[in-house]
Design an enzyme around this catalytic site. Structure first.
Site, short mmCIF file in Angstrom:
data_model
loop_
_atom_site.label_atom_id
_atom_site.label_comp_id
_atom_site.label_asym_id
_atom_site.label_seq_id
_atom_site.Cartn_x
_atom_site.Cartn_y
_atom_site.Cartn_z
CB SER A 150 -1.36 -0.34 0.84
OG SER A 150 -0.57 -0.43 2.43
CD GLU A 183 -5.64 2.12 -5.54
OE1 GLU A 183 -6.23 3.31 -5.84
OE2 GLU A 183 -4.60 1.51 -4.69
N1 3HC Z 1 -16.35 -10.71 4.63
C1 3HC Z 1 -17.34 -11.07 4.77
N2 3HC Z 1 -18.33 -10.98 4.08
C2 3HC Z 1 -18.60 -9.43 4.72
C3 3HC Z 1 -17.16 -9.20 5.81
C4 3HC Z 1 -16.03 -9.96 5.63
N3 3HC Z 1 -15.15 -9.55 6.50
N4 3HC Z 1 -17.48 -8.44 5.64
C5 3HC Z 1 -18.95 -7.44 5.97
N5 3HC Z 1 -19.68 -8.70 5.33
C6 3HC Z 1 -20.69 -8.36 4.59
C7 3HC Z 1 -21.79 -9.36 5.60
O1 3HC Z 1 -22.10 -9.93 4.60
C8 3HC Z 1 -21.87 -8.37 6.21
O2 3HC Z 1 -23.26 -9.35 7.10
P1 3HC Z 1 -23.58 -10.34 8.00
O3 3HC Z 1 -22.73 -9.30 9.52
O4 3HC Z 1 -24.93 -10.85 8.23
O5 3HC Z 1 -22.46 -11.26 8.09
C9 3HC Z 1 -22.55 -7.15 6.00
O6 3HC Z 1 -21.62 -7.31 5.02
C10 3HC Z 1 -22.39 -6.43 6.76
O7 3HC Z 1 -21.38 -6.40 7.21
P2 3HC Z 1 -21.30 -4.80 8.70
O8 3HC Z 1 -23.16 -4.98 9.63
O9 3HC Z 1 -20.45 -5.35 9.63
O10 3HC Z 1 -21.32 -3.53 8.88
P3 3HC Z 1 -21.61 -2.90 6.95
O11 3HC Z 1 -22.61 -2.64 6.44
O12 3HC Z 1 -20.67 -1.39 7.32
O13 3HC Z 1 -20.65 -2.62 5.68
C11 3HC Z 1 -17.88 -2.71 5.95
C12 3HC Z 1 -19.01 -2.84 5.97
C13 3HC Z 1 -18.44 -3.85 4.07
C14 3HC Z 1 -16.78 -2.99 6.00
C15 3HC Z 1 -18.04 -1.28 5.15
O14 3HC Z 1 -18.45 -0.89 6.23
C16 3HC Z 1 -17.36 -0.73 4.15
O15 3HC Z 1 -17.52 -0.71 3.08
N6 3HC Z 1 -16.20 0.37 5.20
C17 3HC Z 1 -15.75 0.95 4.22
C18 3HC Z 1 -14.24 0.41 4.19
C19 3HC Z 1 -13.31 0.81 3.31
O16 3HC Z 1 -13.25 1.97 3.45
N7 3HC Z 1 -12.21 -0.05 3.32
C20 3HC Z 1 -10.93 0.49 2.24
C21 3HC Z 1 -10.18 0.93 3.69
S1 3HC Z 1 -8.36 0.74 2.55
C22 3HC Z 1 -7.18 -0.39 2.19
O17 3HC Z 1 -7.94 -1.30 2.80
C23 3HC Z 1 -6.25 -0.15 1.72
C24 3HC Z 1 -4.86 -0.89 2.47
O18 3HC Z 1 -3.61 0.21 1.44
C25 3HC Z 1 -4.97 0.82 3.50
#
Ligand code: 3HC
Length: 315
Positions: A150, A183
């Site tokens: 990253s 990316e």
């Molecule tokens: N695996 C599978 N399914 C998942 C999961 C995982 N790890 N995390 C979430 N889900 C799915 C599941 O279906 C879950 O339902 P369940 O709890 O009944 O199993 C559903 O998503 C909803 O999850 P949550 O209730 O926990 O919460 P959210 O609706 O908020 O979704 C999220 C979670 C997808 C993580 C959302 O909050 C999100 O998009 N957050 C932003 C994440 C982000 O910006 N990531 C990028 C970070 S930067 C990066 O990674 C780069 C690095 O280089 C630093």
């Protein structure tokens, strides 16, 4: 002589005919993922779930055991959503995916059959260089190497190998099974054929690839990390509560998580590592200025969700 002829034929065939060039793209079927942490396990999971044969590699059996458990749990969550009223189809999907996935502690012995090696290990250039330099000797000629770094320059990682033309960046996002973006990074040495193969692979994973040059933070982190640091500065100055900043960005800007929730989710150690590297490279850039509060939390080993405490506390 045979090698020279092969090289010549390869360069002639990729010259002008797009159909021929496309036909020469590597069809990635067998994948080795190095690093059993959150990102590596996530990449292995989506690759296996989309029909690739995957070997996940890490140094120790107990790490791999934990990775496999994490993959199983995540697969069940994905399956529950995909096959809401069909429990049989759901368990078949999990079973089939797990059949596509094996684990190993010996990277050198598994890369011989890989079309692609994706690395997601510690963010340390020397360690990555050492790994790729070693694997370069064991992987077949056609194998593409990619790093999920990253923050480190892909070019500097690729330079440890003799296959800079078959080396690119594949940057995934956490949680990998949910985040649709990849990316794809093309260095000045990455061949078009390699780049096209990585784009096709990303699409085969069901992801949406975007391309970016080998520039610090690529697209997402270059925008996201200064934004998160700016939120910390706002809080440090006492201009708003962290809870209110999180609510504001969720309800006022439509972000799924607020900046402090996201910092805890990504890991404060990871964010600090990224910002420190950029600050060293450009000390005068205020966007890259270190944050005393972030530094303090990292020093106290409060890395976020993974350690149970960061800006917030977790059960
Ligand atoms: N695996 C599978 N399914 C998942 C999961 C995982 N790890 N995390 C979430 N889900 C799915 C599941 O279906 C879950 O339902 P369940 O709890 O009944 O199993 C559903 O998503 C909803 O999850 P949550 O209730 O926990 O919460 P959210 O609706 O908020 O979704 C999220 C979670 C997808 C993580 C959302 O909050 C999100 O998009 N957050 C932003 C994440 C982000 O910006 N990531 C990028 C970070 S930067 C990066 O990674 C780069 C690095 O280089 C630093």
């Amino acid at each position: 002589m045979a090698f020279v002829t092969r090289q010549l034929l390869r360069s002639m065939s990729s010259a002008s005919d797009p159909a021929t060039a496309a036909a020469k793209k590597i069809a990635i079927k067998q994948v080795t993922v190095i690093g059993g942490g959150l990102m590596g396990a996530g990449i292995a999971q989506v690759a296996a779930a989309t029909g690739h044969t995957v070997v996940l590699v890490d140094q120790a059996e107990d790490i791999l055991k934990k990775s496999r458990k994490g993959i199983e749990d995540s697969l069940k969550r994905v399956a529950k959503k995909m096959f809401a009223d069909k429990p049989e189809a759901s368990s078949q999907f999990v079973e089939k995916t797990l059949k596509n996935l094996t684990v190993s502690t010996d990277a050198a012995s598994v890369v011989h059959s890989s079309d692609l090696v994706v690395e997601a290990i510690v963010e340390n250039l020397n360690v990555k260089n050492e790994l790729f330099n070693r694997l370069d000797k064991f992987a077949p000629e056609h194998t593409i190497f990619a790093s999920n770094t990253s923050s480190l320059p892909i070019t500097q990682i690729a330079n440890s190998t003799s296959r800079q033309d078959r080396f690119g960046g594949l940057h995934f996002f956490n949680p990998v099974p949910m985040m649709k973006l990849v990316e794809v990074i093309k260095t000045p040495m990455t061949s078009q054929k390699t780049f096209d193969s990585l784009i096709d692979f990303s699409k085969a994973l069901g992801k949406n690839p975007v391309s970016c040059q080998d520039t610090p933070g690529f697209i997402v982190n270059r925008l996201l990390v200064p934004y998160m640091l700016e939120a910390v500065r706002l809080y440090e100055k006492g201009h708003a509560l962290k809870e209110d900043i999180d609510v504001a960005m969720k309800l006022g800007a439509g972000y799924p998580m607020g900046p402090f929730e996201l910092l805890d989710y990504v890991g404060l150690d990871t964010c600090k590592y990224i910002i420190d590297g950029w600050h060293d490279a450009e000390p005068g850039n205020p966007l890259f200025a270190p944050s005393p509060l972030l530094d303090k939390l990292v020093e106290e080993k409060k890395f976020g969700k993974k350690t149970g405490e960061g800006f917030y506390k977790y059960k």
